[in-house]
Design a protein around this motif. Structure first.
Motif, PDB file in Angstrom:
ATOM      1  N   PRO A 180       0.788  -1.227   0.000  1.00 11.49           N
ATOM      2  CA  PRO A 180       0.000   0.000   0.000  1.00 11.49           C
ATOM      3  C   PRO A 180       0.819   1.276   0.000  1.00 11.49           C
ATOM      4  N   ASN A 181       1.981   1.300   0.683  1.00 12.24           N
ATOM      5  CA  ASN A 181       2.724   2.542   0.758  1.00 12.24           C
ATOM      6  C   ASN A 181       3.433   2.887  -0.544  1.00 12.24           C
ATOM      7  N   PRO A 201     -17.903  -2.007   1.039  1.00  6.71           N
ATOM      8  CA  PRO A 201     -16.950  -2.800   0.262  1.00  6.71           C
ATOM      9  C   PRO A 201     -17.476  -4.165  -0.156  1.00  6.71           C
ATOM     10  N   ILE A 202     -18.430  -4.718   0.603  1.00  2.75           N
ATOM     11  CA  ILE A 202     -19.046  -5.995   0.255  1.00  2.75           C
ATOM     12  C   ILE A 202     -20.552  -5.800   0.258  1.00  2.75           C
ATOM     13  N   ARG A 219     -10.782  -0.155  -0.051  1.00  2.32           N
ATOM     14  CA  ARG A 219     -11.357  -1.155   0.856  1.00  2.32           C
ATOM     15  C   ARG A 219     -11.640  -2.461   0.112  1.00  2.32           C
ATOM     16  N   ARG A 220     -12.242  -2.341  -1.053  1.00  2.00           N
ATOM     17  CA  ARG A 220     -12.511  -3.541  -1.853  1.00  2.00           C
ATOM     18  C   ARG A 220     -11.207  -4.197  -2.286  1.00  2.00           C
ATOM     19  N   LEU A 276     -10.084  -7.998  -1.744  1.00  2.00           N
ATOM     20  CA  LEU A 276      -9.790  -8.805  -2.929  1.00  2.00           C
ATOM     21  C   LEU A 276      -8.465  -9.544  -2.770  1.00  2.00           C
ATOM     22  N   LYS A 277      -7.445  -8.864  -2.273  1.00  5.92           N
ATOM     23  CA  LYS A 277      -6.152  -9.519  -2.068  1.00  5.92           C
ATOM     24  C   LYS A 277      -6.291 -10.701  -1.112  1.00  5.92           C
ATOM     25  N   GLN A 278      -7.061 -10.505  -0.048  1.00  8.08           N
ATOM     26  CA  GLN A 278      -7.241 -11.580   0.929  1.00  8.08           C
ATOM     27  C   GLN A 278      -7.946 -12.775   0.303  1.00  8.08           C
ATOM     28  N   GLU A 279      -9.002 -12.515  -0.481  1.00  9.92           N
ATOM     29  CA  GLU A 279      -9.761 -13.606  -1.092  1.00  9.92           C
ATOM     30  C   GLU A 279      -8.912 -14.390  -2.081  1.00  9.92           C
TER      31      GLU A 279
END
Length: 462
Positions: free
Chosen positions: A57-58, A95-96, A179-180, A184-187
Motif C-alpha cells: 500500500p505505501n 466494500p461488500i 477497501r474492496r 480482494l487480495k485476501q480472497e
C-alpha cells in the motif's frame, strides 16, 4: 483528457513481478486507429504482497476524485450519486454487498465461458493467455458467493494439465476502491493457498497482477508491461453501467491476437443525463464519436435499442468483427446489457453456448435487445414459434429468399440465438405454413426458403 497519474512500473525479477510508483502519462489517442505509444516507466525495487503481484500500500499513489455529494447512509445498500464520477447510477457504498440476480447470471455465464475459452486458446497454438478485469470488486459477496476474480482464478487453476505442459496464464485485476482492493487480495490469497495444499501451483500460472487504481489509467499500461498484448486477452469490463469504459481500451485490446471483451453496458444514465455537456463528452469517449447523440432526437421507446445498436457498431469499428449483446431484466424492471466482442466466429459460438447453458436465475430474465417486440428469451428451451427468433427470420425472409445456412449465420451473428436453434424452428414454420421451400428435396443447409405466398381463395358454391 484526464490528468497524468503516477502508476506502478513493472519489472520482472525472478519469478515475481515487482512494482514501484513512477510518473507515467497514458497516451489515449483520439485518432481513428486509437494508436498511442506507452512510454516505458522507470523501475525501482519494492516489496510484494504475499500471494499476489501487488505493490504494498505505501507504494501506491491514490487518485483524487471530485466531491460526489452522495447519500452515504449505511442503511441503504446503494447510494445514488446525483453528481460526481457516475451520477445517477447506483453504486455500492460498502466494500461488500449482496449478490443480486444480475450478478448471479453474469457470473454463471463467465464461469461457463472461461471453462471453454482457456483450453480452446491454450490448445490452439498460443503459448499463453491473459484474463483481465477493470472493475474487480472485493472478490466476495455478503452471502459468501465468489466474485468474478475468484471465479477466474479457479478456472485457471482448473487447467493444471495445460499449465504443467508449459502453457502460461496471467490474471490482471484492477480495483479503484481501497477497501474492496484489500479484501480482494485476501480472497485471492486464500484461494491460492487452498490450491497449493494439494500440490504446488505450476509456475506457469503467474500470481495475479493487482492494481488499486482507475482502470482507464492503468489497465492498458499493465497489459503492455507484462507482455500480455502479444497473446490473447479476455477483458471483462464489468462497470456499474455508467460511462466508465472508454472505447480506446477496447480498441487497444482488439489489436492483441484472438482477444475479446465482455462489457457491462447501461443505457439509463445516458438517456437521463446525456444532454449535459460533461456527459456528452463522456459518451463520446464510450462510443468513440458523436453518432450516439442522435438518441436525444428519438422517441422514448427507441432510445435504448438505438444506444445498444450504436455501441455494438462502435465495438465492431474498434476491431471486433463479431459483436453480440443480450439484456438482463430483473423483477424491478432494471435492465443491464452484456456486450461481447470477438474477431473469431468460434468465440461468438462459445459465448452463445455459455449464455444458453446458464441455469435459470430467480429474479432475472433475458431479452434480445434487437427484438422489436422485446420478447423474453426462454433459456434452455426451444425457441417459441412466435417468439423473437421467429420474428427475426421472418423479417430476414421479407427482404429476399435465404438458404437455411444463411439464416443460421444471421441468427448467430445478429440475434441472441444460436445457429442450432434455426433448423427445428424452420421445420415448425414450414409445417405451420409461415414459409415454404423454393428448392425441392429434403430440408438441408442448402435449401432455399421464402415467405409463404397468399393461399388461393376457393370459389363459394351457392
Amino acid at each position: 483528457m484526464k490528468a497524468a497519474l503516477g502508476i506502478a512500473a513493472w519489472t520482472r525479477t525472478g519469478s515475481g513481478i515487482y512494482g514501484t510508483n513512477a510518473s507515467l502519462r497514458t497516451c489515449r489517442s483520439s485518432s481513428s486507429n486509437g494508436a498511442g505509444a506507452l512510454p516505458k516507466p522507470e523501475a525501482a525495487p519494492s516489496t510484494v504482497v504475499p500471494g499476489t503481484n501487488d505493490p504494498t500500500p505505501n507504494t501506491r499513489q491514490t487518485r483524487s476524485r471530485p466531491s460526489r455529494r452522495c447519500d452515504r447512509s449505511r442503511s441503504a445498500p446503494f447510494r445514488k450519486c446525483p453528481s460526481g464520477y457516475i451520477p445517477g447510477v447506483p453504486v455500492p457504498s460498502e466494500p461488500i454487498w449482496s449478490c443480486d440476480p444480475h450478478t448471479v447470471a453474469k457470473h454463471q455465464i463467465l464461469k461457463v465461458y472461461l471453462k471453454q475459452w482457456l483450453p480452446t486458446l491454450l490448445l490452439g497454438g498460443y503459448r499463453g493467455v491473459t484474463y483481465a478485469e477493470g472493475f474487480a470488486g472485493s472478490g466476495v459477496y455478503q452471502g459468501g458467493e465468489a466474485g468474478s476474480p475468484v471465479i477466474a482464478l479457479r478456472a485457471a487453476l482448473g487447467q493444471r494439465q495445460l499449465l504443467e505442459a508449459g502453457k502460461t496464464v496471467d490474471l490482471v485485476f484492477i480495483e479503484e476502491d481501497q477497501r474492496r482492493f484489500d479484501i480482494l487480495k485476501q480472497e485471492l490469497t486464500k484461494v491460492w493457498a487452498a490450491a497449493s495444499q494439494a500440490a504446488p501451483v505450476p509456475a506457469t500460472l503467474r500470481r495475479p497482477h493487482l492494481r488499486c487504481a482507475d482502470h482507464a489509467d492503468v489497465l492498458l499500461p499493465v497489459l503492455e508491461q507484462i507482455g500480455a498484448m502479444r497473446q490473447p486477452v479476455f477483458a471483462f469490463l464489468d462497470s456499474w453501467g455508467g460511462t466508465d469504459v472508454p472505447l480506446d481500451i477496447a480498441r487497444a485490446i482488439a489489436t492483441a491476437p484472438a482477444s475479446e471483451v465482455l462489457v457491462t453496458f447501461g443505457t439509463r444514465y445516458l438517456i437521463r443525463f446525456g444532454e449535459q455537456d460533461r456527459q456528452k463528452e463522456e459518451g463520446d469517449r464510450v462510443f468513440g464519436g458523436t453518432a450516439w447523440r442522435k438518441v436525444f432526437t428519438l422517441p422514448a421507446g427507441q432510445k435504448k435499442l438505438f444506444l445498444v445498436s450504436t455501441y455494438r457498431r462502435s465495438l465492431q469499428e474498434a476491431g471486433f468483427r463479431y459483436v453480440t449483446s443480450f439484456e438482463m431484466l430483473d423483477e424491478g424492471g432494471h435492465d443491464l446489457h452484456l456486450v461481447h466482442g470477438t474477431s473469431h466466429l468460434r468465440g461468438l459460438e462459445k459465448m452463445k453456448n455459455a449464455m444458453w447453458e446458464v441455469d435459470k436465475v430467480g429474479g432475472v430474465q433475458f431479452r434480445d435487445p434487437r427484438d422489436p417486440a422485446q420478447g423474453l428469451l426462454e433459456l434452455g428451451l426451444e425457441p417459441n414459434l412466435m417468439g423473437p427468433l421467429h420474428r427475426a427470420l421472418q423479417a430476414r425472409l421479407t427482404e429476399r429468399p435465404h438458404t437455411v445456412a444463411e439464416l443460421k449465420q444471421h441468427a448467430l451473428c445478429e440475434t441472441a440465438y444460436r445457429a442450432q436453434h434455426v433448423f427445428p424452428l424452420v421445420r415448425r414454420m414450414l409445417r405451420e405454413g409461415h414459409i415454404e421451400q423454393s428448392t425441392p428435396g429434403p430440408l438441408s443447409d442448402n435449401t432455399l426458403l421464402q415467405l409463404a405466398g397468399p393461399k388461393p381463395v376457393q370459389d363459394s358454391l351457392f
